[in-house]
Design an enzyme around this catalytic site. Structure first.
Site, PDB file in Angstrom:
ATOM      1  N   LEU A  92       0.830  -1.206   0.000  1.00  0.00           N
ATOM      2  CA  LEU A  92       0.000   0.000   0.000  1.00  0.00           C
ATOM      3  C   LEU A  92       0.866   1.259   0.000  1.00  0.00           C
ATOM      4  O   LEU A  92       2.006   1.241   0.475  1.00  0.00           O
ATOM      5  CB  LEU A  92      -0.874   0.013   1.265  1.00  0.00           C
ATOM      6  N   TYR A  94       2.434   4.521   1.305  1.00  0.00           N
ATOM      7  CA  TYR A  94       2.748   4.940   2.672  1.00  0.00           C
ATOM      8  C   TYR A  94       2.324   6.390   2.839  1.00  0.00           C
ATOM      9  O   TYR A  94       2.658   7.246   2.021  1.00  0.00           O
ATOM     10  CB  TYR A  94       4.254   4.807   2.943  1.00  0.00           C
ATOM     11  N   ASP A 138     -17.851   3.451   4.424  1.00  0.00           N
ATOM     12  CA  ASP A 138     -17.225   3.433   5.745  1.00  0.00           C
ATOM     13  C   ASP A 138     -16.346   4.654   5.957  1.00  0.00           C
ATOM     14  O   ASP A 138     -15.247   4.564   6.485  1.00  0.00           O
ATOM     15  CB  ASP A 138     -16.411   2.137   5.905  1.00  0.00           C
TER      16      ASP A 138
HETATM   17  C1  LIG Z   1      -7.308   1.398   8.769  1.00  0.00           C
HETATM   18  C2  LIG Z   1      -5.827   1.226   8.630  1.00  0.00           C
HETATM   19  O1  LIG Z   1      -5.354   0.609   7.674  1.00  0.00           O
HETATM   20  N1  LIG Z   1      -5.051   1.761   9.632  1.00  0.00           N
HETATM   21  C3  LIG Z   1      -3.688   2.071   9.554  1.00  0.00           C
HETATM   22  C4  LIG Z   1      -2.712   1.105  10.085  1.00  0.00           C
HETATM   23  C5  LIG Z   1      -1.436   1.798   9.536  1.00  0.00           C
HETATM   24  N2  LIG Z   1      -1.820   2.184   8.187  1.00  0.00           N
HETATM   25  C6  LIG Z   1      -1.072   2.983   7.295  1.00  0.00           C
HETATM   26  C7  LIG Z   1      -1.142   2.786   5.899  1.00  0.00           C
HETATM   27 CL1  LIG Z   1      -2.147   1.519   5.257  1.00  0.00          CL
HETATM   28  C8  LIG Z   1      -0.404   3.585   5.041  1.00  0.00           C
HETATM   29  N3  LIG Z   1       0.386   4.595   5.492  1.00  0.00           N
HETATM   30  C9  LIG Z   1       0.453   4.801   6.823  1.00  0.00           C
HETATM   31  N4  LIG Z   1       1.157   5.728   7.498  1.00  0.00           N
HETATM   32  C10 LIG Z   1       0.914   5.506   8.816  1.00  0.00           C
HETATM   33  C11 LIG Z   1       1.524   6.298   9.851  1.00  0.00           C
HETATM   34  C12 LIG Z   1       2.470   7.286   9.635  1.00  0.00           C
HETATM   35  N5  LIG Z   1       2.784   7.775  10.838  1.00  0.00           N
HETATM   36  C13 LIG Z   1       3.744   8.846  11.107  1.00  0.00           C
HETATM   37  N6  LIG Z   1       2.099   7.150  11.800  1.00  0.00           N
HETATM   38  C14 LIG Z   1       1.338   6.230  11.210  1.00  0.00           C
HETATM   39  C15 LIG Z   1       0.430   5.318  11.956  1.00  0.00           C
HETATM   40  N7  LIG Z   1       0.035   4.489   9.010  1.00  0.00           N
HETATM   41  C16 LIG Z   1      -0.239   4.033   7.760  1.00  0.00           C
HETATM   42  C17 LIG Z   1      -3.231   2.275   8.127  1.00  0.00           C
END
Ligand SMILES: CC(=O)N[C@H]1CCN(c2c(Cl)cnc3[nH]c(-c4cn(C)nc4C)nc23)C1
Length: 286
Positions: A92, A94, A138
């Site tokens: 995915l 970032y 959602d």
């Molecule tokens: C519904 C879902 O997928 N939840 C989150 C989990 C992390 N995720 C991320 C996804 Cl899928 C993509 N990019 C992210 N960046 C972060 C993140 C960056 N920082 C500084 N802190 C975080 C946390 N998280 C993501 C999605």
């Protein structure tokens, strides 16, 4: 792949695994770097055993097939996927700014200029999805991430559905706070359900809690049904007007997306020029 380009067969060894980013719906998400290109991506690792029912498998397949076809600056990209015997991996985009949910927990309420910027971008993402007959269903802070330049990224297509005749189902999904009345009275739903959630999301960003927040689920459901909307003093009249035009029990009375982005509250508060310039910047770099 379908268009004949050879889809690279990734393995976990192609990546250096970095910080855990959190838990998505099915598994853990890690920040990883692809060794050759040094590209940073989010890797969602899903344990195959956890996909224990055909329904969950269908949901995951739907998330992958829907999100991999979508290319929009406000929708988190799914670059590809691969698997080993235990896990399925989703590659995915970032989002360096993290989850909007955390920002809202920290800030309690967002300035109307920031909130309006997110609403404008969410309208762009939803128009794109609806033009492809896809309903997100959602929309809520937990499924929104912040990308480079503060650009909004809609994520987590685990619950989205392709709007086909059979899809006028009444499956319950999402937190109750965001539940639209048509989901409660079992009359089926269409893409206007995303307009309801857009209204609830806008309210929560500037008020600090969802409009029908209550102690018990029953109370929340009762408030959704009676649709009593109350605003704190601080909420501007334009914000109240837009929110009350989206949070309508009758789906056909909800303000369509093309009118939302021309609403006074968006025109006066969202810095659309800066947002459109940011779109240009990422279009150049991708
Ligand atoms: C519904 C879902 O997928 N939840 C989150 C989990 C992390 N995720 C991320 C996804 Cl899928 C993509 N990019 C992210 N960046 C972060 C993140 C960056 N920082 C500084 N802190 C975080 C946390 N998280 C993501 C999605």
């Amino acid at each position: 792949t379908a268009n004949g380009t050879r889809q690279h067969q990734w393995t976990i060894n192609d990546f250096e695994v970095g910080a855990p980013l959190g838990r998505g719906r099915f598994g853990h998400v890690y920040c990883v770097r692809e060794k050759k290109s040094k590209y940073i991506v989010a890797l969602k690792a899903i344990i195959k055993d956890q996909i224990s029912t055909p329904r969950l498998a269908k949901q995951l397949i739907s998330e992958i097939s829907i999100q991999s076809r979508l290319k929009h600056p406000n929708i988190l990209r799914l670059y590809g996927f691969f698997h080993d015997d235990q896990r399925i991996f989703l590659l995915l985009e970032y989002a360096p700014g993290g989850e909007l949910y955390r920002r809202m927990q920290k800030e309690k309420i967002l300035r109307e200029s920031e909130a309006a910027g997110y609403v404008y971008q969410l309208c762009n993402a939803l128009s794109y999805l609806h033009s492809k007959q896809i309903i997100h269903r959602d929309i809520k802070p937990e499924n929104i991430l912040i990308g480079v330049y503060g650009i909004l990224k809609l994520a987590d297509f685990g619950w989205s559905a392709e709007r086909t005749e059979t899809n006028k189902r009444t499956t319950l999904c999402g937190t109750l706070d965001y539940l639209a009345p048509e989901m409660l009275n079992g009359s089926g739903y269409d893409e206007k359900i995303d307009l309801w959630c857009l209204g609830v999301f806008t309210y929560e960003m500037i008020v600090g809690k969802p409009p029908f927040d209550s102690q018990t689920q029953q109370d929340t459901i009762r408030l959704i049904r009676t649709n009593e909307l109350s605003f704190p003093q601080a909420a501007s009249n334009h914000a109240r007007d837009l929110i009350s035009q989206l949070i309508r029990r009758n789906p056909s009375e909800r303000m369509p997306l093309n009118e939302v982005i021309q609403h006074q509250w968006i025109i006066e508060n969202a810095n659309m020029k800066a947002i459109d310039e940011n779109y240009e910047k990422i279009n150049k770099s991708t």
